[in-house]
Design a protein around this motif. Structure first.
Motif, short mmCIF file in Angstrom:
data_model
loop_
_atom_site.label_atom_id
_atom_site.label_comp_id
_atom_site.label_asym_id
_atom_site.label_seq_id
_atom_site.Cartn_x
_atom_site.Cartn_y
_atom_site.Cartn_z
N PRO A 196 0.81 -1.03 -0.14
CA PRO A 196 -0.17 -0.05 0.03
C PRO A 196 0.98 1.39 0.16
CG PRO A 196 -0.04 -0.82 2.10
CD PRO A 196 0.92 -1.79 1.28
N ILE A 197 1.30 1.69 -1.12
CA ILE A 197 2.24 2.90 -1.42
C ILE A 197 1.63 3.93 -0.73
CG2 ILE A 197 3.60 4.09 -2.87
CD1 ILE A 197 4.61 1.26 -2.86
N TYR A 198 0.42 4.45 -1.04
CA TYR A 198 -0.17 5.58 -0.18
C TYR A 198 -0.07 5.49 1.10
CZ TYR A 198 -3.60 9.18 0.84
OH TYR A 198 -4.08 10.36 1.20
N ALA A 199 -0.38 4.61 1.71
CA ALA A 199 -0.24 4.27 3.13
C ALA A 199 1.00 4.41 3.88
CB ALA A 199 -0.95 2.82 3.67
N ILE A 200 1.91 3.99 2.89
CA ILE A 200 3.58 4.06 3.48
C ILE A 200 3.75 5.46 3.30
CG2 ILE A 200 6.06 3.49 2.77
CD1 ILE A 200 4.73 0.68 1.83
N HIS A 201 3.46 6.12 2.25
CA HIS A 201 3.63 7.68 2.03
C HIS A 201 3.11 8.40 2.88
CE1 HIS A 201 5.14 6.98 -2.35
NE2 HIS A 201 5.93 6.31 -1.56
N HIS A 202 2.23 8.06 3.64
CA HIS A 202 1.45 8.85 4.66
C HIS A 202 1.54 8.46 5.95
CE1 HIS A 202 -0.08 10.72 0.74
NE2 HIS A 202 -0.51 11.56 1.56
N SER A 218 -7.53 19.46 -2.52
CA SER A 218 -8.47 18.27 -1.77
C SER A 218 -8.01 16.86 -2.57
CB SER A 218 -9.64 18.54 -1.66
OG SER A 218 -10.25 19.45 -0.82
N LEU A 219 -7.31 16.01 -2.09
CA LEU A 219 -7.04 14.89 -2.58
C LEU A 219 -8.08 13.88 -2.17
CD1 LEU A 219 -3.08 15.26 -1.97
CD2 LEU A 219 -4.57 15.85 -4.12
N LYS A 220 -7.81 12.72 -3.12
CA LYS A 220 -8.61 11.34 -2.98
C LYS A 220 -7.68 10.31 -3.35
CE LYS A 220 -10.77 11.16 -7.33
NZ LYS A 220 -12.35 11.29 -7.79
N SER A 221 -7.92 9.10 -2.77
CA SER A 221 -7.16 8.17 -3.07
C SER A 221 -7.78 6.73 -3.19
CB SER A 221 -6.16 7.52 -1.84
OG SER A 221 -5.29 6.39 -1.98
N VAL A 222 -7.98 6.50 -4.60
CA VAL A 222 -8.54 5.56 -4.81
C VAL A 222 -7.40 4.27 -5.26
CG1 VAL A 222 -10.25 4.10 -6.77
CG2 VAL A 222 -10.32 6.69 -5.94
N ASN A 223 -6.97 4.02 -6.34
CA ASN A 223 -5.95 3.41 -6.69
C ASN A 223 -4.69 4.11 -6.64
OD1 ASN A 223 -7.06 0.93 -6.96
ND2 ASN A 223 -7.81 1.20 -8.98
N THR A 224 -4.86 5.64 -7.10
CA THR A 224 -3.85 6.56 -6.94
C THR A 224 -4.25 7.71 -6.35
OG1 THR A 224 -4.37 7.18 -9.35
CG2 THR A 224 -2.65 5.60 -9.31
N LEU A 225 -3.45 8.51 -6.09
CA LEU A 225 -3.62 9.77 -5.69
C LEU A 225 -4.08 10.68 -6.38
CD1 LEU A 225 -3.57 11.00 -2.56
CD2 LEU A 225 -1.40 11.87 -3.20
N SER A 226 -5.33 11.31 -6.22
CA SER A 226 -5.60 12.26 -7.40
C SER A 226 -6.54 13.42 -6.89
CB SER A 226 -6.49 11.66 -8.62
OG SER A 226 -7.67 11.03 -7.91
N PRO A 227 -6.54 14.72 -7.55
CA PRO A 227 -7.38 15.66 -6.86
C PRO A 227 -8.91 15.36 -6.75
CG PRO A 227 -6.32 16.49 -9.19
CD PRO A 227 -6.09 15.15 -8.69
N GLU A 228 -9.58 15.59 -5.81
CA GLU A 228 -11.09 15.44 -5.58
C GLU A 228 -11.78 16.34 -6.46
OE1 GLU A 228 -13.48 14.29 -1.67
OE2 GLU A 228 -11.79 15.76 -1.56
N ASN A 229 -11.60 17.50 -6.65
CA ASN A 229 -12.28 18.29 -7.56
C ASN A 229 -11.79 18.84 -8.68
OD1 ASN A 229 -14.53 18.05 -5.41
ND2 ASN A 229 -13.10 19.49 -4.27
N GLY A 230 -10.62 18.42 -9.20
CA GLY A 230 -9.84 18.80 -10.33
C GLY A 230 -8.91 19.69 -9.96
N VAL A 231 -8.12 20.28 -11.03
CA VAL A 231 -7.00 21.26 -10.70
C VAL A 231 -7.51 22.32 -11.69
CG1 VAL A 231 -4.66 21.82 -10.75
CG2 VAL A 231 -5.39 19.56 -9.95
N PHE A 232 -7.51 23.73 -11.11
CA PHE A 232 -7.83 24.81 -11.92
C PHE A 232 -6.65 25.99 -11.79
CE2 PHE A 232 -11.87 22.63 -10.91
CZ PHE A 232 -12.55 22.63 -12.23
N ILE A 233 -5.92 25.84 -12.82
CA ILE A 233 -4.65 27.00 -12.79
C ILE A 233 -4.83 27.83 -14.00
CG2 ILE A 233 -3.27 25.63 -11.36
CD1 ILE A 233 -1.80 24.76 -13.85
#
Length: 116
Positions: free
Chosen positions: A16-22, A95-110
């Motif tokens: 569980p890479i996400y769990a190790i990284h956190h 805000s981030l979410k983790s399903v299989n990979t870490l990704s933005p919860e609401n997208g990234v707007f720049i």
């Protein structure tokens, strides 16, 4: 057998890479962005397998060095021509979410502005 745990031949293991990284054991305040965690001094004090963006050991990603080099070159070329700016829709902090990979919860707007 590792530390008394037997693993049958041909078993597939997943880490569980996400769990190790956190994990606060390795990363105090794991949700905080802290580039100082990656200084040579900090890296030497930490378990080498507590951060594995490309896997670890003899079977880590064969394309890791090429991928990192390509990203650096792409960022250099991009940042020579444009600058990234926050807009009214930019979520800070992201805000981030983790399903299989870490990704933005609401997208990234720049916003992107051409350099002169």
């Amino acid at each position: 057998t590792i530390d008394g745990t037997h693993f049958p031949t041909n078993i597939m293991l997943s880490f569980p890479i996400y769990a190790i990284h956190h994990n606060p054991k390795y990363w105090p305040d794991p949700e905080r962005f802290d580039p100082e965690r990656f200084t040579p001094e900090a890296k030497s004090e930490r378990n080498p397998f507590s951060y594995m963006p490309f896997g670890g050991g003899p079977r880590n990603c064969i394309g890791m060095r090429l991928a990192l080099l390509e990203v650096k070159f792409a960022m250099i070329k991009l940042l020579q021509k444009v600058e990234f700016i926050a807009t009214k829709d930019t979520e800070i902090p992201l805000s981030l979410k983790s399903v299989n990979t870490l990704s933005p919860e609401n997208g990234v707007f720049i916003g992107v502005r051409k350099r002169f």
